[in-house]
Design a protein around this motif. Structure first.
Motif, PDB file in Angstrom:
ATOM      1  N   UNK A 162      36.676  59.291  26.489  1.00 52.87           N
ATOM      2  CA  UNK A 162      35.975  59.392  25.113  1.00 52.87           C
ATOM      3  C   UNK A 162      34.971  58.554  24.980  1.00 52.87           C
ATOM      4  N   UNK A 163      34.799  57.158  25.813  1.00 52.18           N
ATOM      5  CA  UNK A 163      33.673  56.502  25.628  1.00 52.18           C
ATOM      6  C   UNK A 163      32.544  57.091  26.374  1.00 52.18           C
ATOM      7  N   UNK A 164      32.928  57.530  27.463  1.00 48.46           N
ATOM      8  CA  UNK A 164      31.870  58.282  28.379  1.00 48.46           C
ATOM      9  C   UNK A 164      31.293  59.435  27.816  1.00 48.46           C
ATOM     10  N   UNK A 165      32.016  59.990  27.052  1.00 48.89           N
ATOM     11  CA  UNK A 165      31.539  61.248  26.270  1.00 48.89           C
ATOM     12  C   UNK A 165      30.383  60.971  25.395  1.00 48.89           C
ATOM     13  N   UNK A 166      30.322  59.836  24.688  1.00 49.80           N
ATOM     14  CA  UNK A 166      29.186  59.283  23.940  1.00 49.80           C
ATOM     15  C   UNK A 166      28.011  58.917  24.564  1.00 49.80           C
ATOM     16  N   UNK A 222      33.654  71.782  34.571  1.00 49.72           N
ATOM     17  CA  UNK A 222      34.390  70.897  35.624  1.00 49.72           C
ATOM     18  C   UNK A 222      35.321  70.030  34.938  1.00 49.72           C
ATOM     19  N   UNK A 223      35.122  69.214  33.624  1.00 44.88           N
ATOM     20  CA  UNK A 223      35.963  68.452  33.096  1.00 44.88           C
ATOM     21  C   UNK A 223      36.492  68.831  31.851  1.00 44.88           C
ATOM     22  N   UNK A 224      36.073  69.799  31.454  1.00 46.77           N
ATOM     23  CA  UNK A 224      36.607  70.233  30.234  1.00 46.77           C
ATOM     24  C   UNK A 224      36.205  69.715  28.904  1.00 46.77           C
ATOM     25  N   UNK A 225      35.412  68.323  29.106  1.00 43.90           N
ATOM     26  CA  UNK A 225      34.971  67.475  28.220  1.00 43.90           C
ATOM     27  C   UNK A 225      33.935  68.000  27.267  1.00 43.90           C
ATOM     28  N   UNK A 226      33.188  67.334  26.344  1.00 43.05           N
ATOM     29  CA  UNK A 226      31.911  67.774  25.673  1.00 43.05           C
ATOM     30  C   UNK A 226      30.836  67.514  26.491  1.00 43.05           C
ATOM     31  N   UNK A 244      30.443  62.825  31.041  1.00 44.99           N
ATOM     32  CA  UNK A 244      31.699  62.329  31.549  1.00 44.99           C
ATOM     33  C   UNK A 244      31.616  62.344  33.016  1.00 44.99           C
ATOM     34  N   UNK A 245      31.638  63.691  33.575  1.00 46.93           N
ATOM     35  CA  UNK A 245      31.865  63.913  35.148  1.00 46.93           C
ATOM     36  C   UNK A 245      30.466  64.021  35.622  1.00 46.93           C
ATOM     37  N   UNK A 246      29.493  63.901  35.034  1.00 45.39           N
ATOM     38  CA  UNK A 246      27.941  63.814  35.392  1.00 45.39           C
ATOM     39  C   UNK A 246      27.519  65.052  36.240  1.00 45.39           C
ATOM     40  N   UNK A 247      28.248  66.317  35.815  1.00 46.65           N
ATOM     41  CA  UNK A 247      27.663  67.429  36.086  1.00 46.65           C
ATOM     42  C   UNK A 247      26.327  67.757  35.755  1.00 46.65           C
TER      43      UNK A 247
END
Length: 355
Positions: free
Chosen positions: A241-245, A265-269, A313-316
């Motif tokens: 969550x922190x990385x998502x910001x 890739x990771x399903x995050x925003x 988050x995953x740096x895609x």
């Protein structure tokens, strides 16, 4: 050849799955000659997996290292296949000591034996395999891979296109050589996470973009696995969550609009950047109660064209200008809000006057 100084039982038991005691006879670099083929295979597998994960990186130093790994993976794999017939076939015939050692007759006289061992070139290995395995058709792929590797090794030069081509050739090389080795499987060679990527590259051999996107997604997923493996389970969600910001690194210096989009890739925003393209415009007017024109506007219809997807988050990172966004779910051109400009102001900026 890979060297292993002061080997111990624990290391060798991890290298190959064989019952102890280890085979007797001549050793090179601490390894029994009979295990050199397996050593080639495992070294090739490690290098190939690393190359598949990193070949879409854009940093020059990573691309150079990847080019070396692609070449090493190919070279070690063809040597593993030749060693399956006889390890002695790898010996340089001009070195009697090397020939006797690889024939499991007599150890090399040097205490640093692995540094004095002389073997045939990769091209000579391929020439022998063409005779022993004439239906494999590997010459062209090995040559293409080694050309890229040699450019990186000798001139520190590699291009994105040549590196991607070399990796695609490596995937094809693995698909034909690994089945020739005993008790080995192509999917096991790549591993559970990378096997689908390799399949995609093999099936889309003439579609470089599809292969590149599959590899980028696999590399991003691997980054998440490595990150979360080091975290206590209860803190994984909070960390992600922190990385998502985080702020994404790249900005497009044009009129753009950013929207959130689920990362493939990771399903995050992730953030999907659209470039605003407007048409040539048309004029609209407002009328007073008596029907007389009161005010005129230039109206420009806007189309939002997907240009860049970045996941904090995953740096895609997927680049629309390289067609890397094609085929992603819901990533399509969409209409944007129309732009209204006062007609007089618009024509003034265009250099029009009343003359």
């Amino acid at each position: 050849m890979e060297s292993f100084e002061s080997p111990n039982i624990n290391f060798l038991s991890q290298l190959v799955s064989v019952p102890f005691p280890l085979p007797s006879g001549v050793r090179v670099g601490g390894l029994p000659v009979g295990m050199l083929g397996e050593n080639f295979f495992r070294a090739s597998r490690a290098a190939a997996r690393s190359a598949l994960l990193t070949h879409t990186e854009t940093r020059p130093e990573v691309q150079l290292r990847c080019a070396l790994e692609v070449g090493a993976a190919a070279e070690w794999l063809v040597r593993a296949l030749l060693a399956k017939g006889s390890v002695a076939l790898l010996a340089d015939r001009r070195s009697k000591n090397s020939l006797l050692a690889l024939a499991n007759v007599r150890a090399l006289p040097s205490s640093m034996d692995h540094t004095t061992l002389r073997s045939i070139t990769t091209q000579e290995v391929v020439d022998l395999l063409v005779v022993t395995h004439p239906t494999l058709g590997i010459s062209r792929d090995v040559t293409g891979i080694m050309d890229v590797r040699n450019s990186a090794a000798h001139m520190a030069l590699v291009t994105e296109r040549s590196l991607h081509e070399a990796v695609r050739r490596l995937v094809r090389l693995v698909s034909v050589i690994v089945p020739e080795l005993p008790d080995d499987d192509v999917d096991e060679f790549w591993g559970e996470q990378l096997a689908p990527v390799a399949h995609r590259i093999a099936s889309d051999f003439d579609n470089e973009t599809a292969a590149r996107v599959a590899s980028k997604i696999a590399a991003a997923q691997q980054r998440i696995r490595e990150l979360t493996a080091k975290l206590p389970p209860e803190s994984v969600d909070a960390t992600l969550d922190a990385l998502q910001d985080r702020q994404v690194p790249e900005e497009i210096l044009e009129d753009t609009e950013d929207v959130q989009h689920e990362c493939p890739a990771c399903g995050r925003n992730s953030w999907l950047t659209y470039i605003k393209y407007r048409d040539d415009g048309h004029m609209e007017a407002e009328y007073d109660d008596e029907g007389a024109p009161e005010r005129a506007y230039m109206v420009f219809e806007v189309t939002l064209v997907p240009a860049l997807l970045q996941c904090p988050v995953c740096e895609l990172n997927l680049d629309g200008s390289a067609d890397e966004l094609d085929g992603l779910l819901d990533v399509v051109e969409i209409p944007g809000e129309a732009i209204y400009t006062d007609a007089d102001e618009y024509y003034a900026t265009q250099g029009w006057n009343d003359d």
